[in-house]
Design a protein around this motif. Structure first.
Motif, PDB file in Angstrom:
ATOM      1  N   ILE A   1      57.065  59.598 108.482  1.00 53.57           N
ATOM      2  CA  ILE A   1      57.424  58.993 109.764  1.00 53.57           C
ATOM      3  C   ILE A   1      58.616  58.073 109.570  1.00 53.57           C
ATOM      4  CG2 ILE A   1      56.614  57.579 111.688  1.00 53.57           C
ATOM      5  CD1 ILE A   1      53.754  58.341 110.885  1.00 53.57           C
ATOM      6  N   ALA A   2      59.682  58.325 110.308  1.00 54.11           N
ATOM      7  CA  ALA A   2      60.850  57.459 110.283  1.00 54.11           C
ATOM      8  C   ALA A   2      60.675  56.363 111.325  1.00 54.11           C
ATOM      9  CB  ALA A   2      62.108  58.267 110.560  1.00 54.11           C
ATOM     10  N   LEU A   3      60.737  55.110 110.890  1.00 58.39           N
ATOM     11  CA  LEU A   3      60.523  53.971 111.767  1.00 58.39           C
ATOM     12  C   LEU A   3      61.864  53.427 112.241  1.00 58.39           C
ATOM     13  CD1 LEU A   3      57.777  52.169 109.647  1.00 58.39           C
ATOM     14  CD2 LEU A   3      57.469  53.854 111.471  1.00 58.39           C
ATOM     15  N   GLY A   4      62.025  53.345 113.548  1.00 56.59           N
ATOM     16  CA  GLY A   4      63.288  52.862 114.084  1.00 56.59           C
ATOM     17  C   GLY A   4      63.532  51.401 113.794  1.00 56.59           C
ATOM     18  N   GLN A   5      62.468  50.636 113.560  1.00 58.51           N
ATOM     19  CA  GLN A   5      62.569  49.213 113.255  1.00 58.51           C
ATOM     20  C   GLN A   5      61.936  48.986 111.882  1.00 58.51           C
ATOM     21  OE1 GLN A   5      63.875  46.781 115.228  1.00 58.51           O
ATOM     22  NE2 GLN A   5      63.385  45.076 113.862  1.00 58.51           N
ATOM     23  N   PRO A   6      62.732  48.728 110.824  1.00 60.14           N
ATOM     24  CA  PRO A   6      62.156  48.488 109.495  1.00 60.14           C
ATOM     25  C   PRO A   6      61.154  47.340 109.522  1.00 60.14           C
ATOM     26  CG  PRO A   6      64.521  48.766 109.338  1.00 60.14           C
ATOM     27  CD  PRO A   6      64.207  48.661 110.800  1.00 60.14           C
ATOM     28  N   LEU A   7      60.087  47.485 108.743  1.00 60.82           N
ATOM     29  CA  LEU A   7      59.012  46.498 108.722  1.00 60.82           C
ATOM     30  C   LEU A   7      58.998  45.753 107.398  1.00 60.82           C
ATOM     31  CD1 LEU A   7      56.183  48.689 110.308  1.00 60.82           C
ATOM     32  CD2 LEU A   7      57.843  47.235 111.469  1.00 60.82           C
ATOM     33  N   ASP A   8      58.538  44.517 107.440  1.00 63.15           N
ATOM     34  CA  ASP A   8      58.462  43.687 106.248  1.00 63.15           C
ATOM     35  C   ASP A   8      57.051  43.723 105.677  1.00 63.15           C
ATOM     36  OD1 ASP A   8      61.120  42.831 106.611  1.00 63.15           O
ATOM     37  OD2 ASP A   8      60.441  41.330 108.077  1.00 63.15           O
TER      38      ASP A   8
END
Length: 664
Positions: free
Chosen positions: A166-173
């Motif tokens: 899954i490519a996430l449009g908003q990178p997560l920390d």
């Protein structure tokens, strides 16, 4: 005293939406009852529904909070609250709407704060129940995984059917068992046993693994949401009970291992939550006001029970009042126009006669009562002929095998596209209920077609002919009017009062035709709809922060993602209120819950008197302000122009309604 208890269940992991009925019965309008009635009707599709992203075997979910996700060339956003959500061909996007109020609009539209690209090229709804939806993401004919959303849930879960990145449009920390980010002041999180890339922008899942996204409530604890996300929602169950004083709705959120979850309570819900429900986990903004976060699997709340009514109380009328009504009845009977051909205006025409019939009976105007009954019965006989559309082109019904519903052959306001069915059929049910209560033989005579109209909007339980409670939304407490909801702001409903009239008419028909379970279901929907109508259309608390900047006392159209001081048909202030009070049936006393608000609403809608659109209904509504207001309204009727009487109303009924409020 509790008069009924019904459990409504559904499972988003199955291919059908199932509903065990109360007390071990087969449900309300089961196939065994409905099949021969449908077979007696002509089958015809008047206007094909738009393309549907829906698995085989599922009934088209028209008039639903998620209809826009299913129908049309382009999938529309939906608003399960506290989230806004949209499926894309590649995956999905969601976020908490940013709420902004202006003079005539409270806006909280779709906000794609987070996006997820699962590598799909299409999607299809694979299962649904009344408050949750499961959507399959597809690559060709292969299912990549399924996404579940639910009304009131801040969680979005995706279960992989095969290996998926899954490519996430908003990178997560990264955090302690969770990945997080902040967008527009809201904190979002993701919990999964899958493998996250170092960049926090790609998540890889093996078959069966789950990823659950969520939004943290304002002042809520991240750890609480992380704990709940581990056990995603898989479906919902609905239970309702109707007592003498209060009516209760309970939504159970079934999770994968039975653990508690966190759900959002709307203002009309937390006004009277079940004592066992604790809502101290923060809140979210919404166009309807603050949504409170509740740590529970069972969201239960009560509203005042509203008893159905098909008759005014005219016991206190004076002799002069009675004489005046008798004279006016003679005029109204003689001036009755020819019967319209479509289901909306035709239904209102019959409703008008039914209200006049009740007045004539009560004041002893037997000749007028007999004339009205003959005219109304003849008209209803025509509509209730199952084979009417075999040779006729109007005043008859067909069964649409594609859309799964009953449609009047002469369509109006998009009824052939499944708009407004509860509005239209409520008038039929009301008229039939009033006449059949007076003459029980008519209930048996009209039952084959009248029960199909009722089933179109009130089926409960597993059915192959009708979706469950087509328009009614248990979570929101009210109905949705658009059939396929081709709008970026979600589904909508304008005439909350006609929705109340629908369930009142349904209850009257259920009583006259001796269907106690249907009567109980109707009373539940009637009570819930009336409570929500006050909470969100006519009597909302102007001091709540959500209304800062909104300069009006009513919201004439409520959507999933906004609220409007507007109507579909007129910019007049009288229209904004009039559409929320018509047709002022005997049950409309609920609109007078706050007499001072009645006066405030009237002052905005008709500051210069009754010579306005819906002037008749506004006079009737104004009578709910109290004895002096009712007396003033009665006096003002002498100044009401003839062309200000709606085609679903009569001066005799208007007078009787106002007279019944004096001294009440």
């Amino acid at each position: 005293m509790v008069v009924t208890l019904a459990v409504v269940t559904g499972c988003t992991t199955s291919t059908t939406s199932t509903t065990p009925a109360p007390s071990g019965a087969d449900g309300i309008f089961p196939d065994s009852m409905i099949a021969p009635l449908v077979e007696a009707l002509p089958e015809r599709t008047i206007s094909p529904l738009p393309p549907a992203r829906l698995d085989d075997g599922l009934l088209p979910p028209t008039n639903s909070w998620f209809s826009g996700l299913v129908f049309g060339d382009t999938s529309m956003p939906v608003f399960p609250m506290p989230l806004s959500f949209q499926m894309t061909d590649e995956g999905f996007a969601f976020g908490v709407p940013k709420v902004v109020a202006s003079e005539k609009v409270i806006m909280g539209g779709f906000l794609p704060a987070l996006t997820a690209d699962v590598g799909a090229d299409a999607f299809s709804v694979s299962a649904y129940d009344e408050a949750s939806v499961t959507v399959a993401s597809l690559a060709g004919d292969a299912e990549l995984g399924t996404t579940v959303i639910a009304q009131g849930s801040p969680f979005v879960s995706f279960t992989a059917s095969q290996p998926v990145t899954i490519a996430l449009g908003q990178p997560l920390d990264p955090g302690d068992g969770v990945w997080t980010t902040e967008v527009d002041g809201m904190q979002y999180g993701l919990v999964s046993a899958g493998s996250m890339s170092d960049s926090g922008a790609e998540l890889t899942l093996s078959p069966g693994q789950v990823a659950t996204w969520f939004t943290v409530s304002t002042s809520g604890a991240l750890a609480d949401f992380v704990a709940a996300a581990v056990s995603p929602i898989v479906g919902t169950d609905i239970l309702y009970s109707v007592g003498d004083e209060s009516t209760t709705t309970s939504i159970t959120y079934r999770t994968s291992d039975g653990s508690p979850t966190i759900v959002a309570a709307m203002p009309h819900q937390y006004a009277d939550l079940d004592d066992a429900t604790t809502c101290d986990a923060g809140s979210w903004p919404s166009v309807y006001g603050e949504l409170k976060a509740c740590a529970t699997t069972d969201l239960a709340w009560s509203v005042p029970t509203l008893d159905p009514a098909g008759s005014l109380d005219l016991s206190t009328l004076t002799a002069d009042d009675t004489s005046r009504l008798a004279d006016q009845l003679a005029v109204d009977v003689a001036s009755t126009l020819p019967e319209p051909a479509d289901t909306y205006f035709g239904g209102k025409w019959m409703y008008r006669l039914a209200t006049m019939f009740d007045v004539a009976r009560q004041i002893g105007a037997d000749d007028h009562a007999a004339t009205i009954k003959t005219q109304l019965q003849q008209a209803m006989d025509g509509w209730m002929d199952p084979a009417g559309c075999d040779t006729g082109t109007e005043r008859c019904f067909v069964y649409d095998t594609e859309a799964r519903g009953i449609v009047g052959l002469a369509a109006s306001f998009g009824s052939d596209e499944f708009n407004d069915h509860h509005f239209h059929y409520g008038y039929f049910l009301y008229a039939a209920g009033v006449l059949a209560e007076d003459d029980p033989a008519l209930a048996e005579k009209w039952a084959p077609v009248m029960n199909l109209l009722a089933a179109d909007i009130a089926t409960q339980g597993e059915s192959t002919y009708f979706p469950e409670r087509r328009a009614f939304d248990a979570y929101a407490g009210h109905s949705w009017a658009s059939g396929t909801s081709p709008f970026a702001d979600g589904n909508n409903q304008e005439s909350s009062s006609e929705a109340v009239n629908a369930w009142n008419g349904l209850a009257l028909w259920a009583s006259a035709s001796n269907q106690p379970e249907l009567a109980a279901e109707a009373r539940w929907m009637l009570s819930a709809e009336a409570d929500s109508a006050l909470a969100y259309w006519t009597n909302f608390d102007r001091t709540e922060p959500v209304y800062e900047g909104f300069d009006h006392n009513v919201a004439s159209i409520n959507w999933g993602g906004k609220r409007d001081y507007a109507t579909w048909f007129s910019p007049e202030p009288s229209a904004m209120l009039g559409i929320l009070v018509l047709p002022m049936s005997p049950v409309a006393g609920y609109l007078g819950a706050d007499p001072e608000r009645v006066r405030t609403n009237i002052a905005e809608a008709a500051p210069n008197g009754s010579d306005v659109l819906f002037g008749d209904y506004l006079l009737m509504y104004s009578a709910l302000g109290g004895n002096e207001d009712a007396a003033a309204a009665l006096e003002e009727t002498a100044n009401l122009n003839e062309d200000r009487t709606d085609d679903g109303n009569s001066r005799s009924y208007m007078l009787a309604w106002i007279m019944s409020r004096i001294g009440s």
